[in-house]
Design a protein around this motif. Sequence first.
Motif, PDB file in Angstrom:
ATOM      1  N   ALA A 138       0.815  -1.214   0.000  1.00 31.17           N
ATOM      2  CA  ALA A 138       0.000   0.000   0.000  1.00 31.17           C
ATOM      3  C   ALA A 138       0.848   1.264   0.000  1.00 31.17           C
ATOM      4  O   ALA A 138       0.336   2.355  -0.272  1.00 31.17           O
ATOM      5  N   THR A 139       2.138   1.161   0.284  1.00 34.49           N
ATOM      6  CA  THR A 139       2.996   2.329   0.395  1.00 34.49           C
ATOM      7  C   THR A 139       3.307   2.956  -0.960  1.00 34.49           C
ATOM      8  O   THR A 139       3.326   4.182  -1.105  1.00 34.49           O
ATOM      9  N   ASP A 140       3.560   2.122  -1.987  1.00 31.21           N
ATOM     10  CA  ASP A 140       3.961   2.636  -3.297  1.00 31.21           C
ATOM     11  C   ASP A 140       3.642   1.583  -4.352  1.00 31.21           C
ATOM     12  O   ASP A 140       3.902   0.387  -4.131  1.00 31.21           O
ATOM     13  N   ASN A 141       3.108   2.024  -5.495  1.00 36.39           N
ATOM     14  CA  ASN A 141       2.747   1.051  -6.534  1.00 36.39           C
ATOM     15  C   ASN A 141       3.959   0.456  -7.236  1.00 36.39           C
ATOM     16  O   ASN A 141       3.824  -0.473  -8.042  1.00 36.39           O
ATOM     17  N   ARG A 142       5.140   0.978  -6.926  1.00 35.52           N
ATOM     18  CA  ARG A 142       6.358   0.374  -7.482  1.00 35.52           C
ATOM     19  C   ARG A 142       6.794  -0.870  -6.702  1.00 35.52           C
ATOM     20  O   ARG A 142       7.704  -1.584  -7.138  1.00 35.52           O
ATOM     21  N   ILE A 143       6.171  -1.122  -5.559  1.00 32.13           N
ATOM     22  CA  ILE A 143       6.408  -2.385  -4.847  1.00 32.13           C
ATOM     23  C   ILE A 143       5.568  -3.441  -5.550  1.00 32.13           C
ATOM     24  O   ILE A 143       4.336  -3.432  -5.492  1.00 32.13           O
ATOM     25  N   THR A 144       6.243  -4.352  -6.242  1.00 31.01           N
ATOM     26  CA  THR A 144       5.551  -5.309  -7.101  1.00 31.01           C
ATOM     27  C   THR A 144       5.571  -6.748  -6.594  1.00 31.01           C
ATOM     28  O   THR A 144       4.837  -7.586  -7.113  1.00 31.01           O
ATOM     29  N   ASN A 145       6.405  -7.022  -5.639  1.00 28.57           N
ATOM     30  CA  ASN A 145       6.508  -8.404  -5.177  1.00 28.57           C
ATOM     31  C   ASN A 145       7.000  -8.424  -3.726  1.00 28.57           C
ATOM     32  O   ASN A 145       7.473  -7.413  -3.202  1.00 28.57           O
ATOM     33  N   SER A 146       6.874  -9.569  -3.115  1.00 33.84           N
ATOM     34  CA  SER A 146       7.320  -9.735  -1.734  1.00 33.84           C
ATOM     35  C   SER A 146       8.128 -11.018  -1.605  1.00 33.84           C
ATOM     36  O   SER A 146       7.796 -12.035  -2.222  1.00 33.84           O
ATOM     37  N   GLU A 147       9.198 -10.929  -0.833  1.00 31.28           N
ATOM     38  CA  GLU A 147       9.946 -12.145  -0.485  1.00 31.28           C
ATOM     39  C   GLU A 147       9.518 -12.672   0.868  1.00 31.28           C
ATOM     40  O   GLU A 147      10.090 -13.638   1.368  1.00 31.28           O
TER      41      GLU A 147
ATOM     42  N   ILE B  51      10.150  -6.345  -2.989  1.00 30.09           N
ATOM     43  CA  ILE B  51      10.830  -6.061  -4.251  1.00 30.09           C
ATOM     44  C   ILE B  51      10.116  -4.916  -4.956  1.00 30.09           C
ATOM     45  O   ILE B  51       8.887  -4.871  -4.999  1.00 30.09           O
ATOM     46  N   GLY B  52      10.910  -3.979  -5.488  1.00 27.44           N
ATOM     47  CA  GLY B  52      10.352  -2.844  -6.212  1.00 27.44           C
ATOM     48  C   GLY B  52      10.877  -2.800  -7.634  1.00 27.44           C
ATOM     49  O   GLY B  52      11.987  -3.250  -7.919  1.00 27.44           O
ATOM     50  N   GLU B  53      10.073  -2.246  -8.526  1.00 27.53           N
ATOM     51  CA  GLU B  53      10.461  -2.121  -9.930  1.00 27.53           C
ATOM     52  C   GLU B  53      10.134  -0.732 -10.446  1.00 27.53           C
ATOM     53  O   GLU B  53       9.099  -0.149 -10.103  1.00 27.53           O
ATOM     54  N   ASP B  54      11.031  -0.209 -11.284  1.00 28.80           N
ATOM     55  CA  ASP B  54      10.803   1.058 -11.970  1.00 28.80           C
ATOM     56  C   ASP B  54      11.488   0.949 -13.328  1.00 28.80           C
ATOM     57  O   ASP B  54      12.711   1.044 -13.427  1.00 28.80           O
ATOM     58  N   GLY B  55      10.694   0.718 -14.365  1.00 29.88           N
ATOM     59  CA  GLY B  55      11.266   0.469 -15.683  1.00 29.88           C
ATOM     60  C   GLY B  55      12.025  -0.847 -15.683  1.00 29.88           C
ATOM     61  O   GLY B  55      11.495  -1.896 -15.290  1.00 29.88           O
ATOM     62  N   ASP B  56      13.292  -0.781 -16.085  1.00 33.24           N
ATOM     63  CA  ASP B  56      14.126  -1.986 -16.121  1.00 33.24           C
ATOM     64  C   ASP B  56      14.849  -2.234 -14.807  1.00 33.24           C
ATOM     65  O   ASP B  56      15.533  -3.252 -14.654  1.00 33.24           O
ATOM     66  N   ASP B  57      14.733  -1.326 -13.873  1.00 33.95           N
ATOM     67  CA  ASP B  57      15.447  -1.470 -12.603  1.00 33.95           C
ATOM     68  C   ASP B  57      14.589  -2.233 -11.593  1.00 33.95           C
ATOM     69  O   ASP B  57      13.393  -1.951 -11.435  1.00 33.95           O
TER      70      ASP B  57
ATOM     71  N   ALA C 282      10.133  -1.149   4.914  1.00 42.72           N
ATOM     72  CA  ALA C 282      10.699  -2.057   3.906  1.00 42.72           C
ATOM     73  C   ALA C 282      10.431  -1.522   2.505  1.00 42.72           C
ATOM     74  O   ALA C 282      11.309  -1.555   1.630  1.00 42.72           O
ATOM     75  N   ALA C 283       9.209  -1.003   2.286  1.00 43.24           N
ATOM     76  CA  ALA C 283       8.866  -0.444   0.979  1.00 43.24           C
ATOM     77  C   ALA C 283       9.702   0.790   0.670  1.00 43.24           C
ATOM     78  O   ALA C 283      10.254   0.931  -0.435  1.00 43.24           O
ATOM     79  N   LEU C 284       9.835   1.684   1.620  1.00 42.73           N
ATOM     80  CA  LEU C 284      10.587   2.914   1.398  1.00 42.73           C
ATOM     81  C   LEU C 284      12.072   2.633   1.178  1.00 42.73           C
ATOM     82  O   LEU C 284      12.725   3.297   0.352  1.00 42.73           O
ATOM     83  N   GLU C 285      12.612   1.675   1.912  1.00 49.70           N
ATOM     84  CA  GLU C 285      14.014   1.302   1.715  1.00 49.70           C
ATOM     85  C   GLU C 285      14.223   0.757   0.302  1.00 49.70           C
ATOM     86  O   GLU C 285      15.243   1.032  -0.347  1.00 49.70           O
ATOM     87  N   THR C 286      13.271  -0.021  -0.162  1.00 51.69           N
ATOM     88  CA  THR C 286      13.374  -0.603  -1.505  1.00 51.69           C
ATOM     89  C   THR C 286      13.256   0.470  -2.573  1.00 51.69           C
ATOM     90  O   THR C 286      14.050   0.512  -3.531  1.00 51.69           O
ATOM     91  N   ILE C 287      12.275   1.353  -2.433  1.00 52.65           N
ATOM     92  CA  ILE C 287      12.080   2.428  -3.406  1.00 52.65           C
ATOM     93  C   ILE C 287      13.310   3.326  -3.484  1.00 52.65           C
ATOM     94  O   ILE C 287      13.698   3.797  -4.559  1.00 52.65           O
TER      95      ILE C 287
END
Length: 260
Positions: free
Chosen positions: A148-157, A192-198, A224-229
């Motif tokens: 819910a923090t950011d839509n760039r968080i796409t997966n979870s370990e 896990i976060g994604e932005d384009g190819d990163d 965890a989300a903010l650290e990933t972003i």
Amino acid sequence: MQSTQPTIWQEIDEVKQAVAEVLAHAKQLGASSAEASMSRTKGLSVETRHGEVETVEFNQDGGLGISLYFGQRKGSASTADLSPQALRRTVEAAADIARYTSEDPHTGIADASWLEMSPPDLDLYHPETIGTDEAIALCAGAEDAAFATDNRITNSEGASFSSHTGLKVYGNSHGQLVGHPSSRHSFSCVVIGEDGDDMQRDYSFTVARQYSKLLDPKQIGREAALETIARLNARQVPTQKVPVIFRADIASSLFGHLVS
């Protein structure tokens, strides 16, 4: 807590008796000095991923380690079997090893004058009964907060929760025989976060002796989300000499490198 305190101290007394017998057996075998430690732990560990339960573990472990000396020759052995027969075999194994090792002028246990025979209570023991359903809900809440923090968080370990209590007893041939109980509660989340190819991953965690002092699972998920972003689209800087400020969690790890 009052109902469990006598139980843990009774266990410590039982383990002290076992360690005393181990040291006595080492002396019977001719050891000039010896030291031994025995531990017991038990607790619950839960892991979830995308809200689904991955693992639930109830564990109860223990172990003994002993080092004995014939003059300046040392032998060490350990065992996870705490039966009286296994403990005696472990002492005998350490004695056999010591008989074939070379002498070391710097080996041996600490001088008696350096030892604390009656150590203070460090308030390390704060047991808490945590149910499996409660632990699963904590993990799921952290993952939900991360997404819910950011839509760039796409997966979870996954998220994990652990609550353990235990005891440790140490004794040596100087007559020191001490023990203490302890507790440890922890919680973590990795996303896990994604932005384009990163694509990047990072985590957050909380750990405390007292369960009530753990950070809120939703806070852990958000962190965890903010650290990933923050890792996404990192820029490379040219080689240069600049002042460096280390984050608190990184700074503390530097001491480990210095010590080693």
